[in-house]
Scaffold this motif. Structure first.
Motif, PDB file in Angstrom:
ATOM      1  N   THR A  32       0.816  -1.213   0.000  1.00 28.08           N
ATOM      2  CA  THR A  32       0.000   0.000   0.000  1.00 28.08           C
ATOM      3  C   THR A  32       0.851   1.266   0.000  1.00 28.08           C
ATOM      4  O   THR A  32       0.360   2.340  -0.303  1.00 28.08           O
ATOM      5  CB  THR A  32      -0.949   0.026   1.219  1.00 28.08           C
ATOM      6  N   PHE A  33       2.154   1.135   0.345  1.00 29.09           N
ATOM      7  CA  PHE A  33       3.074   2.279   0.243  1.00 29.09           C
ATOM      8  C   PHE A  33       4.501   1.762   0.260  1.00 29.09           C
ATOM      9  O   PHE A  33       4.856   0.912   1.074  1.00 29.09           O
ATOM     10  CB  PHE A  33       2.878   3.267   1.394  1.00 29.09           C
ATOM     11  N   ASP A  34       5.316   2.286  -0.664  1.00 35.84           N
ATOM     12  CA  ASP A  34       6.747   1.971  -0.678  1.00 35.84           C
ATOM     13  C   ASP A  34       7.505   3.275  -0.909  1.00 35.84           C
ATOM     14  O   ASP A  34       7.423   3.865  -1.994  1.00 35.84           O
ATOM     15  CB  ASP A  34       7.084   0.954  -1.773  1.00 35.84           C
ATOM     16  N   LEU A  35       8.218   3.739   0.106  1.00 38.29           N
ATOM     17  CA  LEU A  35       8.925   5.018   0.015  1.00 38.29           C
ATOM     18  C   LEU A  35       9.952   5.018  -1.110  1.00 38.29           C
ATOM     19  O   LEU A  35      10.142   6.032  -1.789  1.00 38.29           O
ATOM     20  CB  LEU A  35       9.608   5.336   1.352  1.00 38.29           C
ATOM     21  N   GLN A  36      10.612   3.893  -1.322  1.00 34.56           N
ATOM     22  CA  GLN A  36      11.600   3.815  -2.397  1.00 34.56           C
ATOM     23  C   GLN A  36      10.975   4.157  -3.743  1.00 34.56           C
ATOM     24  O   GLN A  36      11.496   4.979  -4.500  1.00 34.56           O
ATOM     25  CB  GLN A  36      12.205   2.411  -2.455  1.00 34.56           C
ATOM     26  N   LEU A  37       9.836   3.568  -4.045  1.00 39.77           N
ATOM     27  CA  LEU A  37       9.173   3.812  -5.328  1.00 39.77           C
ATOM     28  C   LEU A  37       8.567   5.206  -5.386  1.00 39.77           C
ATOM     29  O   LEU A  37       8.524   5.825  -6.460  1.00 39.77           O
ATOM     30  CB  LEU A  37       8.094   2.760  -5.571  1.00 39.77           C
ATOM     31  N   ALA A  38       8.089   5.711  -4.247  1.00 36.17           N
ATOM     32  CA  ALA A  38       7.514   7.053  -4.222  1.00 36.17           C
ATOM     33  C   ALA A  38       8.576   8.103  -4.530  1.00 36.17           C
ATOM     34  O   ALA A  38       8.359   9.016  -5.340  1.00 36.17           O
ATOM     35  CB  ALA A  38       6.878   7.323  -2.854  1.00 36.17           C
ATOM     36  N   VAL A  39       9.741   7.974  -3.898  1.00 41.16           N
ATOM     37  CA  VAL A  39      10.838   8.914  -4.155  1.00 41.16           C
ATOM     38  C   VAL A  39      11.317   8.791  -5.598  1.00 41.16           C
ATOM     39  O   VAL A  39      11.539   9.784  -6.294  1.00 41.16           O
ATOM     40  CB  VAL A  39      12.003   8.669  -3.173  1.00 41.16           C
ATOM     41  N   TYR A  40      11.454   7.551  -6.065  1.00 37.70           N
ATOM     42  CA  TYR A  40      11.910   7.314  -7.436  1.00 37.70           C
ATOM     43  C   TYR A  40      10.935   7.877  -8.462  1.00 37.70           C
ATOM     44  O   TYR A  40      11.346   8.433  -9.492  1.00 37.70           O
ATOM     45  CB  TYR A  40      12.094   5.812  -7.663  1.00 37.70           C
ATOM     46  N   SER A  41       9.634   7.765  -8.196  1.00 36.45           N
ATOM     47  CA  SER A  41       8.633   8.281  -9.133  1.00 36.45           C
ATOM     48  C   SER A  41       8.745   9.788  -9.288  1.00 36.45           C
ATOM     49  O   SER A  41       8.391  10.340 -10.337  1.00 36.45           O
ATOM     50  CB  SER A  41       7.217   7.917  -8.655  1.00 36.45           C
ATOM     51  N   TYR A  42       9.244  10.452  -8.256  1.00 36.04           N
ATOM     52  CA  TYR A  42       9.427  11.905  -8.337  1.00 36.04           C
ATOM     53  C   TYR A  42      10.769  12.276  -8.966  1.00 36.04           C
ATOM     54  O   TYR A  42      10.837  13.107  -9.863  1.00 36.04           O
ATOM     55  CB  TYR A  42       9.328  12.540  -6.953  1.00 36.04           C
ATOM     56  N   THR A  43      11.863  11.644  -8.518  1.00 32.97           N
ATOM     57  CA  THR A  43      13.201  12.065  -8.961  1.00 32.97           C
ATOM     58  C   THR A  43      13.650  11.422 -10.266  1.00 32.97           C
ATOM     59  O   THR A  43      14.454  11.998 -10.992  1.00 32.97           O
ATOM     60  CB  THR A  43      14.258  11.722  -7.897  1.00 32.97           C
ATOM     61  N   SER A  44      13.151  10.211 -10.558  1.00 35.59           N
ATOM     62  CA  SER A  44      13.630   9.420 -11.707  1.00 35.59           C
ATOM     63  C   SER A  44      15.143   9.214 -11.658  1.00 35.59           C
ATOM     64  O   SER A  44      15.814   9.161 -12.688  1.00 35.59           O
ATOM     65  CB  SER A  44      13.240  10.084 -13.038  1.00 35.59           C
ATOM     66  N   THR A  45      15.679   9.111 -10.450  1.00 35.54           N
ATOM     67  CA  THR A  45      17.090   8.781 -10.279  1.00 35.54           C
ATOM     68  C   THR A  45      17.194   7.570  -9.354  1.00 35.54           C
ATOM     69  O   THR A  45      16.269   7.294  -8.580  1.00 35.54           O
ATOM     70  CB  THR A  45      17.898   9.948  -9.679  1.00 35.54           C
ATOM     71  N   ALA A  46      18.295   6.864  -9.433  1.00 32.19           N
ATOM     72  CA  ALA A  46      18.466   5.636  -8.661  1.00 32.19           C
ATOM     73  C   ALA A  46      18.201   5.889  -7.179  1.00 32.19           C
ATOM     74  O   ALA A  46      18.787   6.784  -6.568  1.00 32.19           O
ATOM     75  CB  ALA A  46      19.874   5.083  -8.864  1.00 32.19           C
ATOM     76  N   THR A  47      17.309   5.076  -6.600  1.00 30.81           N
ATOM     77  CA  THR A  47      16.926   5.229  -5.190  1.00 30.81           C
ATOM     78  C   THR A  47      17.034   3.859  -4.541  1.00 30.81           C
ATOM     79  O   THR A  47      16.052   3.133  -4.425  1.00 30.81           O
ATOM     80  CB  THR A  47      15.481   5.759  -5.080  1.00 30.81           C
ATOM     81  N   GLU A  48      18.235   3.499  -4.133  1.00 32.06           N
ATOM     82  CA  GLU A  48      18.459   2.149  -3.630  1.00 32.06           C
ATOM     83  C   GLU A  48      18.639   2.087  -2.120  1.00 32.06           C
ATOM     84  O   GLU A  48      18.442   1.052  -1.509  1.00 32.06           O
ATOM     85  CB  GLU A  48      19.683   1.537  -4.319  1.00 32.06           C
ATOM     86  N   SER A  49      19.028   3.216  -1.493  1.00 26.05           N
ATOM     87  CA  SER A  49      19.382   3.198  -0.081  1.00 26.05           C
ATOM     88  C   SER A  49      18.419   4.033   0.753  1.00 26.05           C
ATOM     89  O   SER A  49      18.227   5.221   0.493  1.00 26.05           O
ATOM     90  CB  SER A  49      20.810   3.724   0.099  1.00 26.05           C
ATOM     91  N   PHE A  50      17.828   3.413   1.776  1.00 26.32           N
ATOM     92  CA  PHE A  50      16.962   4.117   2.719  1.00 26.32           C
ATOM     93  C   PHE A  50      17.760   5.191   3.459  1.00 26.32           C
ATOM     94  O   PHE A  50      17.297   6.321   3.661  1.00 26.32           O
ATOM     95  CB  PHE A  50      16.371   3.097   3.700  1.00 26.32           C
ATOM     96  N   ILE A  51      18.979   4.853   3.839  1.00 25.37           N
ATOM     97  CA  ILE A  51      19.816   5.805   4.577  1.00 25.37           C
ATOM     98  C   ILE A  51      20.109   7.038   3.733  1.00 25.37           C
ATOM     99  O   ILE A  51      20.096   8.169   4.233  1.00 25.37           O
ATOM    100  CB  ILE A  51      21.116   5.106   5.035  1.00 25.37           C
ATOM    101  N   ASP A  52      20.351   6.844   2.431  1.00 25.52           N
ATOM    102  CA  ASP A  52      20.607   7.997   1.559  1.00 25.52           C
ATOM    103  C   ASP A  52      19.388   8.913   1.472  1.00 25.52           C
ATOM    104  O   ASP A  52      19.520  10.135   1.447  1.00 25.52           O
ATOM    105  CB  ASP A  52      21.006   7.527   0.157  1.00 25.52           C
ATOM    106  N   VAL A  53      18.195   8.318   1.416  1.00 25.53           N
ATOM    107  CA  VAL A  53      16.974   9.128   1.381  1.00 25.53           C
ATOM    108  C   VAL A  53      16.844   9.943   2.663  1.00 25.53           C
ATOM    109  O   VAL A  53      16.515  11.134   2.636  1.00 25.53           O
ATOM    110  CB  VAL A  53      15.736   8.237   1.178  1.00 25.53           C
ATOM    111  N   LEU A  54      17.134   9.317   3.799  1.00 20.92           N
ATOM    112  CA  LEU A  54      17.063  10.039   5.072  1.00 20.92           C
ATOM    113  C   LEU A  54      18.074  11.180   5.103  1.00 20.92           C
ATOM    114  O   LEU A  54      17.764  12.292   5.556  1.00 20.92           O
ATOM    115  CB  LEU A  54      17.334   9.075   6.233  1.00 20.92           C
TER     116      LEU A  54
END
Length: 661
Positions: free
Chosen positions: A203-225
């Motif tokens: 119902t929610f995946d932060l990795q895909l949500a961030v990627y859908s906005y940036t269209s850049t590689a989003t592999e690390s939770f720590i990097d997003v934080l």
């Protein structure tokens, strides 16, 4: 010790001398890397290990001496107060303990991630609980949201304010293998893979949500934080705060997707595709390891023979796998012209060898040698080692949040890069086979990006060609070379194919001349004629570049954005690269969206989808149902979206992937 006991047996004199001269340092290095496991503290009561208040003056003196200024301000600030009390007092004084809906400090509208005030995580009073996996079933309630993510070496599952931290690596949580659970988290597919689950939904995946906005590689939770919080350090230092941060970012990123219009890609494409990709990974595909073993033996013979042929021709005994040795032989000994230099010396990459091969055939042999070596090491020898011993199948991982255009990539193995243009490369696909009594169906979109180009540009000639099912490369040759369709020969079509897959993506006269091995003046004339015949394509390219300069991004026909910061660079070379991105990305991204939408459409069918490679989907079905399945799959894929030109799918089936083409 064993090395020094046998020091006289070392044949390399230089190495032997260095080992003797630096024995003291070698032994010291061994001591330094040896982990001390004995307890020399004298502590017998673990209660004595509970952290107490700092010896503030001693700590301040030490941190001052070491110039650890950040720790100094944080742990023992001037005035003698403890770090905890300072934070508390400042929070009360400035009222920065946030509650409620988080607001973005920066909007991130240039494609970068926005910032969120770290203090919003303080509204969550999280209770971290370390426990064994076997004890977690009684803690969870399927009626509530289940949050999950990996954190360092831990697997974290959470509900409400309870964070359960699992420490095992082999989990057996079969009660979670049900679609009744409402999963939320970061990179859920990896979590599901760790838990060995099959029947799941998200119902929610932060990795895909961030990627859908940036269209850049989003592999690390720590990097997003790190990128999204004003001060990520408190979060990175405390696993319980990572869960609070995830809850805060769900709200913030959801609002961001909504406000920028990028939420449709996330809601309608990326999130629903997640469990489909997971099921494809779980299914895997059967691999004929005996066939690969025979191919490996054949390749080994060819590689050895080719190695001998090249070294004999060059009158040398160098290691062909060493670029440095090869460069010295080609350019210093045989005086071949230097094409390109790098920081480490002469380049011997494939572009250099390809240019040399025009005058030095041996360079072509070196290219062939490298291709055979890559086939052997990357695929033929490596693939059997990736087969799961329990399922006897190959389970590739599909990466959903990596490429800038929305394309899927794959690892373990990388199926996107299997070389199919050579006979030996294409033979690898013969090892991908169906189970007994079944066949593989290959459904491949035909010229999808050129069809999208026709749709976007509304060019009359392109639209007519696809609507009348005229070969697009022959049509281009007819227009560019001024001949009728029936007069187009193989050489004309070859050149026009290079034009269609090059000019529309920003290729200039220099590159076209190099690719076709023709004079630059002739290449320029071809390009000028192409744009004269296909005027809307030229206009599309101009408009795409202007849009990138005005908004900082271009988008697919479905709204997937690709930010183009390169277009604002001071370097003209980088700007030109950005312009090519602006031209190319709308077509590539639109193609990736169509393929993903097709995967969503066919997933409702009772046919097992196994692989996605570029514009192709691979299914495994019972042999008796192959014809019926192929017809239904083809119809679904060709009608998944409505364009100004028809989509076309080439479909076939056979026992192996290779034979299904």
């Amino acid at each position: 010790e064993g090395i020094y006991e046998n020091i006289e047996k070392i044949a390399n004199k230089n190495l032997k001398t260095k080992l003797i001269e630096h024995k003291k340092e070698a032994m010291l290095s061994q001591t330094l890397v040896t982990i001390v496991t004995e307890n020399h503290t004298g502590v017998t009561d673990t209660g004595d290990l509970v952290r107490k208040e700092f010896h503030k003056e001693d700590l301040r003196a030490l941190l001052t001496e070491l110039e650890f200024n950040t720790f100094l301000k944080k742990l023992v600030p001037e005035g003698g107060a403890t770090a905890a009390s300072v934070v508390k007092n400042k929070a009360e004084e400035k009222k920065i303990v946030k509650t409620g809906k988080p607001e973005l400090i920066t909007d991130g509208l240039n494609g970068s991630l926005p910032k969120v005030d770290t203090n919003y995580i303080n509204q969550y009073d999280i209770k971290p609980i370390f426990l064994d996996a076997k004890d977690i079933e009684e803690k969870l309630d399927h009626k509530k949201e289940l949050w999950a993510y990996s954190w360092n070496n831990y697997l974290c599952l959470a509900q409400d304010t309870n964070l359960y931290i699992l420490q095992e690596t082999d989990y057996n949580l079969t009660f979670l293998d049900s679609d009744k659970w409402q999963w939320k988290g970061f990179d859920l597919k990896t979590v599901w893979r760790l838990l060995k689950l099959k029947n799941v939904k998200a119902t929610f995946d932060l990795q895909l949500a961030v990627y859908s906005y940036t269209s850049t590689a989003t592999e690390s939770f720590i990097d997003v934080l790190r990128n999204m919080f004003t001060d990520p350090n408190p979060i990175l230092e405390d696993v319980s705060k990572s869960y609070a941060a995830l809850r805060v970012l769900e709200t913030a990123v959801t609002e961001l997707l909504k406000s920028t219009g990028t939420g449709e890609i996330y809601d309608q494409v990326e999130l629903p595709l997640l469990p489909i990709l997971h099921r494809m990974e779980v299914r895997g595909i059967t691999l004929d390891t005996e066939l690969l073993k025979k191919q490996s033996e054949s390749l080994a013979t060819d590689i050895k023979s080719l190695n001998k042929e090249i070294l004999t021709a060059l009158d040398s005994e160098i290691n062909l796998d060493s670029p440095k040795q090869l460069a010295g032989l080609l350019f210093d000994v045989h005086k071949m012209p230097v094409i390109k230099k790098t920081k480490t010396g002469y380049s011997t990459d494939s572009d250099v060898l390809m240019k040399l091969s025009k005058d030095y055939p041996i360079a072509g042999k070196i290219i062939e040698y490298r291709e055979l070596k890559k086939l052997a090491t990357t695929y033929v020898d490596a693939l059997p080692r990736l087969v799961n011993p329990k399922t006897k199948r190959l389970h590739s991982h599909f990466n959903q949040a990596v490429t800038a255009t929305g394309r899927l990539s794959s690892t373990n193995p990388n199926l996107q890069n299997i070389p199919i243009r050579t006979e030996k490369g294409n033979a690898i696909r013969e090892a991908f086979i169906a189970e007994e009594g079944k066949v593989l169906i290959s459904a491949d979109y035909s010229q999808i990006e050129l069809r999208i180009l026709a749709h976007i540009t509304e060019d009359p000639a392109l639209i007519r060609a696809f609507n009348e099912d005229v070969d697009i490369h022959s049509l281009t040759a007819s227009e560019v070379f001024g001949v009728s369709l029936d007069q187009v020969d193989g050489e004309m079509r070859r050149k026009s194919k290079a034009i269609n897959f090059g000019i529309a993506y920003g290729m200039g006269a220099y590159t076209l001349a190099d690719n076709l091995n023709i004079p630059r003046a002739e290449a320029k004339q071809i390009i000028d004629t192409y744009f004269d015949r296909f005027k809307n394509v030229k206009l599309y390219m101009k408009n795409s570049i202007e849009k990138a300069k005005e908004f900082g991004y271009v988008d697919s026909i479905f709204g997937r954005r690709r930010y183009v910061p390169e277009i604002f660079n001071k370097s003209q070379m980088i700007v030109k690269f950005g312009e090519r991105i602006a031209i190319n990305s709308p077509m590539q991204s639109s193609a990736s969206d169509i393929v993903k939408k097709a995967m969503l459409a066919v997933d409702v069918l009772p046919y097992a989808m196994l692989l996605q490679v570029h514009d192709e989907l691979i299914f495994e079905v019972e042999e008796a149902k192959a014809e019926e399945a192929a017809k239904i799959i083809k119809e679904k894929m060709e009608t998944v979206v409505s364009l100004k030109v028809p989509l076309k799918v080439n479909i076939a089936w056979a026992k192996s992937w290779k034979d299904a083409h």
